[in-house]
Motif scaffolding. Sequence first.
Motif, PDB file in Angstrom:
ATOM      1  N   GLU A  10      19.852  -8.491  57.660  1.00  0.00           N
ATOM      2  CA  GLU A  10      18.821  -9.618  56.773  1.00  0.00           C
ATOM      3  C   GLU A  10      19.015  -9.571  55.469  1.00  0.00           C
ATOM      4  OE1 GLU A  10      14.168  -8.645  58.438  1.00  0.00           O
ATOM      5  OE2 GLU A  10      15.397  -8.741  60.641  1.00  0.00           O
ATOM      6  N   ILE A  11      18.556  -8.670  54.555  1.00  0.00           N
ATOM      7  CA  ILE A  11      19.014  -8.200  53.214  1.00  0.00           C
ATOM      8  C   ILE A  11      20.181  -9.352  52.783  1.00  0.00           C
ATOM      9  CG2 ILE A  11      19.398  -6.797  51.617  1.00  0.00           C
ATOM     10  CD1 ILE A  11      16.419  -7.216  51.726  1.00  0.00           C
ATOM     11  N   ILE A  12      21.129  -9.049  53.633  1.00  0.00           N
ATOM     12  CA  ILE A  12      22.754  -9.922  53.122  1.00  0.00           C
ATOM     13  C   ILE A  12      22.383 -11.536  53.434  1.00  0.00           C
ATOM     14  CG2 ILE A  12      24.599 -10.174  54.090  1.00  0.00           C
ATOM     15  CD1 ILE A  12      25.809  -6.912  54.525  1.00  0.00           C
ATOM     16  N   ASP A  13      21.412 -11.733  55.004  1.00  0.00           N
ATOM     17  CA  ASP A  13      21.679 -13.367  54.652  1.00  0.00           C
ATOM     18  C   ASP A  13      20.357 -14.244  54.078  1.00  0.00           C
ATOM     19  OD1 ASP A  13      23.129 -13.182  57.208  1.00  0.00           O
ATOM     20  OD2 ASP A  13      21.173 -12.783  58.200  1.00  0.00           O
ATOM     21  N   LEU A  14      19.402 -13.233  53.140  1.00  0.00           N
ATOM     22  CA  LEU A  14      18.488 -13.762  52.461  1.00  0.00           C
ATOM     23  C   LEU A  14      19.532 -13.741  51.175  1.00  0.00           C
ATOM     24  CD1 LEU A  14      14.891 -11.976  52.162  1.00  0.00           C
ATOM     25  CD2 LEU A  14      15.542 -12.346  49.886  1.00  0.00           C
ATOM     26  N   GLN A  15      19.995 -12.991  50.480  1.00  0.00           N
ATOM     27  CA  GLN A  15      20.379 -12.882  49.003  1.00  0.00           C
ATOM     28  C   GLN A  15      21.378 -13.927  49.166  1.00  0.00           C
ATOM     29  OE1 GLN A  15      21.786  -9.174  48.524  1.00  0.00           O
ATOM     30  NE2 GLN A  15      19.917  -8.085  47.735  1.00  0.00           N
ATOM     31  N   ALA A  16      21.795 -14.003  50.273  1.00  0.00           N
ATOM     32  CA  ALA A  16      22.738 -15.474  50.179  1.00  0.00           C
ATOM     33  C   ALA A  16      22.003 -16.631  50.620  1.00  0.00           C
ATOM     34  CB  ALA A  16      23.658 -15.466  51.200  1.00  0.00           C
TER      35      ALA A  16
END
Length: 486
Positions: free
Chosen positions: A320-326
């Motif tokens: 979720e953090i990867i999707d959010l930061q992208a």
Amino acid sequence: MDESTDVSDTSQLLVFVRGVDDDLNVTQELASVNSMHGTTTGADIFKELQQTLTKYNLDWNRLQGVTIDGGRNMSGTNIGVVGLIRKACESAGATVPIFLHCIIHQQALCVKHVDMSCVLKPVVSVVNFIRSRALNHRQFRSFLEEIESETVDLSYYTAVRWLSCGKVLLQFFKLRKEIKIFLAEKNHPETLLSDAEWLWKLAIFADVVTHVNNLNLKLQCKNNLICDLFEQINAFRAKLILLKSHMNECNFSHFTCCEKFSTETDERFPTIFAVKVIADLKLEFQKRFSDFDINSREIRLFQNPYDCNVGDVSSQFQMEIIDLQASDQIKNKYKEGNLIDFYKFLDAKEFPNLKQLAGQAAKGKWKNLKDKFRVELHKIPKKRSGSENDNYKSKWPFFDMMLFVKDSMLPSTTTGNLLKAPENTRRRLQENYTNLQLYGNENFDQVRSQPRLHTNSGENETVGKGSQYQPISQCDENYSMFRLDP
């Protein structure tokens, strides 16, 4: 939860509930006020808590966090409330909630841990000499007006008021010369006011406690999230490190009282004493806020999900953090500055774990119930006679529910001796008013008529000429006393 004793030595348990729905809308309510007339062990408090949860149809798997005071009956990990809640959650197959000691309460206890008796006791003694005698107080205020002093009065020291100690020490330091002159004129000299070493200690404590009071006011700000409180505590701990180094160097950049006194005396600054005061305070803050440090990773993740290394966070958040930061769209929403609105913006299906983390953090917002009630009490307008306006209606929704602690927060008045009511009166009180607390006075034996009660027929019976009873909520059938007010 908070457990405290009222003026009648009855323990009152407050259960305050904060809930967050799927859209991160926060709802908070005073769920119950429970009178505890027997023991107040962890088991007793847990029993009352269970009854409150049952009343509102709340089960343990919805519980995310618990804030308590530091008493052993609350914080005990085996037979305290914390231990019993943990066991109940495990038995129900629910996730064990986060347990936190009330943040502002801990901050106040950190200051009390520092031994200030060598300064505080003489200060309180002098203040009481001036304030407790009406003539002395009038003459002292007139004296300050004559010399056009910036500080126009001294405040009483009240141990239960968090900001009281700092205010009293600061006022006393500013008026130390005026107080010395006034006491000499009253033939009540205080030798410590001529002792430069003691005055250095007064200046040190006045400065240190002023810094702590500033922290307290920041913690009391409205709409603080748990990450805001954690940020303030961490900042203050860093400030203590700086203040300690400045004390070692006799640098008074952040010590206004010490800086002022240094220009008035040739006495050497007590460096060892000052450093020890700061070191003791720093150590106490480190101990009492260790539970925050344990949960620091989750708090920082909630506060800024863009300032974290994906490899350092829990595996449930990584994708979720990867999707959010992208996502530039989500990043722009975060830059607007409101965390709650930001997490509301997130899609619950795409970011379920981050939404759940946000819900836990929102439930951690701090609200001090008794302080808010005290503020509301001071808003009540006074009549010309000095009595309170009975028609005052507070806009705060919990005002009426908190009236049972009013007597413990305002100066009490003399009500006379308590006398036991006759058996027939007690029986009728129990039949007609299950939530009635009654008191007595020294003139009860002279009252010719019976107490005024509403009978089943709807008729009124007389209490006594010009007297009335006053019902008070949250009482039970064990009360057998009543008051006759003239």
